[in-house]
Design a protein around this motif. Sequence first.
Motif, short mmCIF file in Angstrom:
data_model
loop_
_atom_site.label_atom_id
_atom_site.label_comp_id
_atom_site.label_asym_id
_atom_site.label_seq_id
_atom_site.Cartn_x
_atom_site.Cartn_y
_atom_site.Cartn_z
N ASP A 150 0.60 -1.00 0.09
CA ASP A 150 0.20 -0.09 -0.30
C ASP A 150 1.01 1.02 0.44
OD1 ASP A 150 -2.51 -1.06 0.38
OD2 ASP A 150 -2.22 -1.74 1.61
N LYS A 151 1.92 1.50 -0.38
CA LYS A 151 2.93 2.31 -0.09
C LYS A 151 4.06 2.53 -0.87
CE LYS A 151 6.94 4.02 2.09
NZ LYS A 151 7.40 4.62 1.30
N LEU A 152 3.14 4.19 -1.34
CA LEU A 152 3.98 4.31 -3.25
C LEU A 152 5.08 4.60 -3.36
CD1 LEU A 152 2.71 5.82 -6.01
CD2 LEU A 152 3.16 7.83 -4.72
N ILE A 153 6.16 3.85 -3.87
CA ILE A 153 7.57 3.84 -4.50
C ILE A 153 8.36 5.59 -4.99
CG2 ILE A 153 9.33 3.15 -5.85
CD1 ILE A 153 8.03 0.36 -6.25
N ASP A 154 8.95 5.25 -3.89
CA ASP A 154 9.29 8.00 -4.19
C ASP A 154 9.70 7.60 -5.66
OD1 ASP A 154 10.00 7.47 -1.42
OD2 ASP A 154 11.53 7.34 -1.23
N GLY A 155 9.24 8.78 -5.66
CA GLY A 155 10.08 9.55 -7.04
C GLY A 155 8.55 9.27 -8.08
N VAL A 156 7.78 8.11 -7.98
CA VAL A 156 6.83 7.46 -9.31
C VAL A 156 6.11 8.61 -9.51
CG1 VAL A 156 4.83 5.79 -9.29
CG2 VAL A 156 7.28 5.26 -8.28
N PRO A 157 4.91 9.56 -8.73
CA PRO A 157 3.97 10.02 -9.42
C PRO A 157 5.02 11.66 -9.96
CG PRO A 157 3.83 10.19 -7.45
CD PRO A 157 5.30 9.66 -7.63
N GLU A 158 5.90 11.68 -10.19
CA GLU A 158 6.56 12.63 -11.21
C GLU A 158 7.46 11.72 -12.19
OE1 GLU A 158 6.99 12.23 -8.13
OE2 GLU A 158 7.14 14.00 -6.78
N ASN A 165 -1.96 -9.70 -10.17
CA ASN A 165 -2.84 -9.62 -9.54
C ASN A 165 -4.13 -9.48 -10.20
OD1 ASN A 165 -4.16 -9.89 -7.23
ND2 ASN A 165 -2.88 -8.21 -5.92
N SER A 166 -5.36 -10.77 -10.19
CA SER A 166 -7.09 -10.53 -10.67
C SER A 166 -7.24 -10.49 -9.09
CB SER A 166 -6.69 -12.51 -10.93
OG SER A 166 -7.11 -14.03 -9.83
N THR A 167 -6.90 -10.30 -7.84
CA THR A 167 -8.32 -10.43 -6.88
C THR A 167 -8.82 -8.60 -6.67
OG1 THR A 167 -6.04 -9.00 -5.17
CG2 THR A 167 -6.69 -11.80 -5.55
N LYS A 168 -8.46 -7.50 -7.89
CA LYS A 168 -9.33 -6.91 -8.24
C LYS A 168 -9.34 -6.92 -10.22
CE LYS A 168 -7.27 -3.65 -4.12
NZ LYS A 168 -5.87 -4.79 -4.26
N SER A 169 -10.29 -5.96 -9.62
CA SER A 169 -10.85 -5.49 -10.63
C SER A 169 -10.82 -4.02 -11.71
CB SER A 169 -12.81 -4.91 -10.77
OG SER A 169 -12.89 -4.02 -9.83
N ARG A 170 -10.52 -3.89 -12.73
CA ARG A 170 -9.56 -2.43 -13.47
C ARG A 170 -10.55 -1.50 -12.58
NH1 ARG A 170 -10.72 -1.69 -19.57
NH2 ARG A 170 -8.75 -1.40 -20.17
N LYS A 171 -11.71 -1.31 -11.54
CA LYS A 171 -12.33 -0.36 -11.41
C LYS A 171 -11.67 0.17 -10.03
CE LYS A 171 -16.58 0.07 -11.73
NZ LYS A 171 -16.85 1.26 -12.81
N GLN A 172 -11.66 -1.33 -9.32
CA GLN A 172 -10.48 -1.03 -8.12
C GLN A 172 -9.29 -1.08 -8.55
OE1 GLN A 172 -11.69 -5.22 -7.56
NE2 GLN A 172 -13.20 -4.81 -5.50
N TYR A 173 -9.03 -1.25 -8.96
CA TYR A 173 -7.33 -0.92 -9.37
C TYR A 173 -7.22 0.70 -9.44
CZ TYR A 173 -4.63 -4.91 -8.49
OH TYR A 173 -4.27 -6.04 -8.23
N LYS A 222 -9.24 3.15 -7.87
CA LYS A 222 -9.30 3.93 -7.10
C LYS A 222 -7.37 3.54 -6.40
CE LYS A 222 -14.45 3.33 -6.19
NZ LYS A 222 -14.95 1.80 -5.38
N LYS A 223 -7.23 2.48 -6.49
CA LYS A 223 -6.02 2.20 -5.74
C LYS A 223 -5.11 3.13 -6.10
CE LYS A 223 -2.50 -0.52 -4.25
NZ LYS A 223 -2.04 -1.86 -3.62
N PHE A 224 -4.75 3.92 -7.93
CA PHE A 224 -3.83 4.23 -7.67
C PHE A 224 -4.46 5.79 -7.70
CE2 PHE A 224 -2.87 1.52 -11.21
CZ PHE A 224 -1.53 1.89 -11.54
N ASP A 225 -6.02 6.38 -7.43
CA ASP A 225 -5.89 7.46 -6.85
C ASP A 225 -6.28 7.47 -5.43
OD1 ASP A 225 -8.18 9.78 -7.29
OD2 ASP A 225 -9.36 9.02 -5.79
N SER A 226 -6.10 6.72 -4.87
CA SER A 226 -5.48 6.81 -3.28
C SER A 226 -4.25 7.12 -3.02
CB SER A 226 -6.02 5.56 -2.14
OG SER A 226 -5.11 4.29 -2.76
N LEU A 227 -3.29 6.88 -3.80
CA LEU A 227 -1.85 7.23 -4.49
C LEU A 227 -1.48 8.24 -4.34
CD1 LEU A 227 -0.80 3.31 -4.54
CD2 LEU A 227 -0.43 4.57 -2.45
N GLY A 228 -2.65 8.97 -4.82
CA GLY A 228 -2.65 10.37 -5.67
C GLY A 228 -2.04 10.56 -7.05
N LEU A 229 -2.04 8.96 -7.74
CA LEU A 229 -1.92 9.25 -9.23
C LEU A 229 -2.84 8.76 -10.65
CD1 LEU A 229 0.64 5.88 -9.30
CD2 LEU A 229 1.23 8.05 -9.30
#
Lengths: 319, 319
Positions: A50-58, A76-84, A86-93
């Motif tokens: 659940d931790k963004l790797i440094d410098g990825v957004p830039e 990883n098949s445990t999530k759908s596109r929509k769920q992913y 949300k995960k990108f969004d929650s990490l600020g991407l």
Amino acid sequence: MSSAMASVQLNGTSTGTPAAAAPFLTDAMKLINSVKTFIFDCDGVIWKGDKLIDGVPETLDMLHAMGKRLVFVTNNSTKSRKQYAKKFDSLGLNVAEEEIFPSSFAAAAYLKSVNFPSNKKVYVVGEGGIQLELTQAGISHIGGPEDGDKKIELAPGQIMDHDHHVGAVVVGFDRFFNYYKLQYATLCLRENPGCLFIATNCDAITYLTYAQEWAGGGAMVGALKATTNKEPVVVGKPSTFLMDYLASEFQINKSEICMVGDRLDTDILFGQNGSCRTLLVLSGVTSLDALQSPENSIQPDAYINQLSDLLSAKKSASA
Amino acid sequence: MSSAMASVQLNGTSTGTPAAAAPFLTDAMKLINSVKTFIFDCDGVIWKGDKLIDGVPETLDMLHAMGKRLVFVTNNSTKSRKQYAKKFDSLGLNVAEEEIFPSSFAAAAYLKSVNFPSNKKVYVVGEGGIQLELTQAGISHIGGPEDGDKKIELAPGQIMDHDHHVGAVVVGFDRFFNYYKLQYATLCLRENPGCLFIATNCDAITYLTYAQEWAGGGAMVGALKATTNKEPVVVGKPSTFLMDYLASEFQINKSEICMVGDRLDTDILFGQNGSCRTLLVLSGVTSLDALQSPENSIQPDAYINQLSDLLSAKKSASA
């Protein structure tokens, strides 16, 4: 890591390593300028757990600004596109659902590509992501998490009934795998004529937590291979299905794609199987020692420590 | 079965079947006189589920009276020798514990044969029989049924601890197989140096009830092969371990053994791998059609309908 190895990385020289070993990427701008699309693996490249790797957004912003197409794939098949998304969004991407390709989506896309009949349904061995993608694609399905607590209490002469309209079994990583699902899927594959056997991936290990290696989706697939004596169609990495799909969907030339990942036997092989450029990042599961081990036969075109190395390369070039 | 096929069986001719197909056993006395030991598979030969097959007691009595050694083997690891002896007794068969060799016993015997260190323990994926045999052999063990209800509730950074003194993982059919056991066994096999990987069998299917085919012990083995990239030592049929053990234990010559079973890919292959005579009975899972199918490459020396055919042969010879 020894300081000698660190210096190999930093200097980009290959002293002491086999001639065939991949070099550290010294001219990132040359790579960036030579491709139009970057395909990124997610875990170990973009984030760790659940931790963004440094410098990825830039770095992603820079590549976007340079007009590159960015695509994200994961076994990883445990999530759908929509769920992913949300995960990108929650990490600020800022990544759109349509740019994300988990193997759950790949399974549904494969079924659509073979015109899976509308009167047939899928039996799911896996977690929620596969079901969501099948629903999104308009494909009927049964099984999945709701069979996670089912047990078989045996009685003499007992038969497990199964649905003869199941035309495909889709198998993904499943933390709630049990004998009920194993037997149900086995019956569909052995007894329903033409029933497709689709694996989201055959990974030996996965990273439920980064604290250790966890048994991966290959386990559930391996169990069903053993009971059916059948080989699955694999839709995730390193099979070529998803790469062909992406090339067709986005009308991109595979030689102008760079596949970026942290695993040799999935990500880098996926890129190589698709005749793409390949770039390994050491921010995930592959260490420099593992890359340079004589036992490793999969060599990317080059490696970097982490994605943001591309950012510093741009800065150096602009300086 | 067609009447034409029935006539092939009864007459012992092979008209219309490939030249290589096994014949019906016409001269049972010749076979009986040429061997000193009979090894019988149990399920499908002696009983089907909980029901004794007609004529078995009389046939075993006759063979005993003729001075033959009778030995019973089964790939089913869910019971111990002692539990099987009780089952024989409950069916009215007088068979001693020491004449019964389930794959649960084979796993313990294998560990003894390699001098499994007394300070090491076994992790069991399987049901009660394996544990009982390990205890009987004085080998420490953990896992088994008591891990059947364990679940992994994930938290960030979570690690599953495992016992570094586990020196072998024994895998048998397990109706309560789950992700906890899969991960525990995977950790032992991947992280404990020299940890042995022992499979009681790799059967695709088993007969929990005779009403249908059920996913077999190969599933649990296949899952662990996939997560470890290791191949197990198989101690059950058709591997040669148990045959070598029997030959050594009883000081018997393999050419004077006849292996009797109902499955081609386990029983008959087991006999052939051990250079024994082989006799298929059609009272279990193999049909005459399956035996004579062009796709079948495993041919016994001969076949009979059921074990008691030997009895009627004796009667004919005495008449």
